[in-house]
Design an enzyme around this catalytic site. Sequence first.
Site, PDB file in Angstrom:
ATOM      1  NE  ARG A  42      -4.349  -1.522   1.572  1.00 17.65           N
ATOM      2  CZ  ARG A  42      -5.206  -2.133   2.374  1.00 17.65           C
ATOM      3  NH1 ARG A  42      -4.977  -2.200   3.658  1.00 17.65           N
ATOM      4  NH2 ARG A  42      -6.298  -2.652   1.887  1.00 17.65           N
ATOM      5  CE  LYS A 204     -18.930 -15.244   8.310  1.00 18.32           C
ATOM      6  NZ  LYS A 204     -19.100 -13.977   9.017  1.00 18.32           N
ATOM      7  N   GLY A 356      -7.784  -7.684  -0.614  1.00 14.52           N
ATOM      8  CA  GLY A 356      -7.806  -8.476   0.614  1.00 14.52           C
ATOM      9  C   GLY A 356      -7.058  -9.778   0.478  1.00 14.52           C
ATOM     10  N   GLY A 379     -12.848  -4.525   0.431  1.00 15.14           N
ATOM     11  CA  GLY A 379     -14.243  -4.091   0.598  1.00 15.14           C
ATOM     12  C   GLY A 379     -14.648  -3.058  -0.432  1.00 15.14           C
TER      13      GLY A 379
HETATM   14  P1  AMP Z   1     -12.388 -14.191   2.499  1.00 13.41           P
HETATM   15  O1  AMP Z   1     -11.857 -13.082   3.356  1.00 13.41           O
HETATM   16  O2  AMP Z   1     -13.845 -14.408   2.614  1.00 13.41           O
HETATM   17  O3  AMP Z   1     -11.895 -14.076   1.059  1.00 13.41           O
HETATM   18  O4  AMP Z   1     -11.778 -15.513   3.109  1.00 13.41           O
HETATM   19  C1  AMP Z   1     -10.420 -15.790   3.076  1.00 13.41           C
HETATM   20  C2  AMP Z   1     -10.129 -16.883   4.078  1.00 13.41           C
HETATM   21  O5  AMP Z   1     -10.875 -18.039   3.759  1.00 13.41           O
HETATM   22  C3  AMP Z   1      -8.677 -17.296   4.080  1.00 13.41           C
HETATM   23  O6  AMP Z   1      -8.086 -16.899   5.285  1.00 13.41           O
HETATM   24  C4  AMP Z   1      -8.719 -18.810   3.938  1.00 13.41           C
HETATM   25  O7  AMP Z   1      -7.860 -19.479   4.836  1.00 13.41           O
HETATM   26  C5  AMP Z   1     -10.154 -19.134   4.257  1.00 13.41           C
HETATM   27  N1  AMP Z   1     -10.597 -20.385   3.624  1.00 13.41           N
HETATM   28  C6  AMP Z   1     -10.561 -20.688   2.323  1.00 13.41           C
HETATM   29  N2  AMP Z   1     -10.999 -21.933   2.115  1.00 13.41           N
HETATM   30  C7  AMP Z   1     -11.301 -22.460   3.305  1.00 13.41           C
HETATM   31  C8  AMP Z   1     -11.792 -23.713   3.756  1.00 13.41           C
HETATM   32  N3  AMP Z   1     -12.053 -24.692   2.888  1.00 13.41           N
HETATM   33  N4  AMP Z   1     -12.008 -23.891   5.076  1.00 13.41           N
HETATM   34  C9  AMP Z   1     -11.749 -22.877   5.937  1.00 13.41           C
HETATM   35  N5  AMP Z   1     -11.290 -21.673   5.589  1.00 13.41           N
HETATM   36  C10 AMP Z   1     -11.050 -21.455   4.287  1.00 13.41           C
END
Ligand code: AMP
Length: 402
Positions: A42, A204, A356, A379
Amino acid sequence: MSSQGLKGIKTIRDFELTGKVLFLRLDLNVPIDEGKITDETRITASLPTIKYALEKGAKIVMASHLGRPKTAADKQYSLEPVAKRLSELLGVEVILFDEPKSDAIKPLLVGLKKNQAILLENVRFEPGETKNDTEFAQVLASYSQVYINDAFGASHRAHATISALPELMKEKGIGFLIEKEIQMLDQLLENPGHPYLAIMGGAKVSDKIAVIEKFMDIVDGFIIGGAMAYTFLKAKGLPVGKSLVETEKLNYAREMIARLEARGKTLLLPVDHMVTTDIASGQGQITTGVQIEEGWMGVDIGPQTIRNFEAAIKEAKTIFWNGPMGVFETQAYSRGTFAIAKALAQNPNTKIVGGGDSAAAAEASGFAEKMTHISTGGGASLEYLQGDKLPGLEVVRQRIRA
Ligand code: AMP
């Protein structure tokens, strides 16, 4: 399309800067561990605008937030290491001014030399920042002549240095970083090449629903991996063991699958997985099919899934990628994410990575340089793509009279 892109927005090039006090809102929110910056992306992304302003002879007051401090006594959130690094990178003295809500800066500005610039201490040390407080903004406006926002990663927040301050300023616009972000993200919204593929992953479903909805109208297909995929697999009635599932989103997933089918769009989900009984062990094994047994959780996509995803990526003319395919921070569970990054790197067309964790994953894969663009704002980029107006952009847009 609801986005107006850069229409009616001036850039730093449009202003006379020589001898003027330039308030430069940057996103210098870098990770710091025990006083050491662990990723300076950044900072380096902010340099072109700062250098341009220095060359033009502006008296620069830079401002940024860092983390989420509760009070000004939270010294772990001090911008001191950032000031030091900026000094080294710019070859000028960067003076850290630790009273953002004070006009004691005025005499300092009068005597400011060409090889000096000011960085305000973390603007979130001042409670008025997150409250979008006009009084705080008035103090900043009292000594600023031109306002430039180059903090893309913070532009989706109506905070004082993003919203209330430019509201009070006449001369206002954006820097080079935001200009590029919007130009790049607009490629995804305006006349994208087809086939157009959205690759979604991460933890999520709920965080990404609005983007999925937006993309539903414009893409030809989705790839869904990461923990998100298990909600979709479960919605299809498949056993997913103890993999992460958002139970309250099962209906949404079911309904989305039906809508995609009805509209003839592809949805690629994992057909095999890397699974483990204990995520902390760093151990795992590959399933023979799509089913996951009781007591096991999916932590990465499997080899056949990787091949399927690679084949789809190869054909795509436009690709948007947001979210890792597995727990990529653990080496044993990073294969899927890095394979996807490699497949993107080998595709010569437009491939844009949301910020992110996806940006971190692209960096960690070693293929970051091969991407068309990696957004600096997680975001903010998702909100922009889903059609939301970013407060930090709207406030600097000239109202076009009807
Ligand atoms: P996000 O911020 O929603 O893009 O989520 C990113 C996070 O999702 C990362 O820290 C990954 O470790 C986690 N992640 C990805 N796949 C999995 C999985 N199968 N089980 C648990 N965590 C996961």
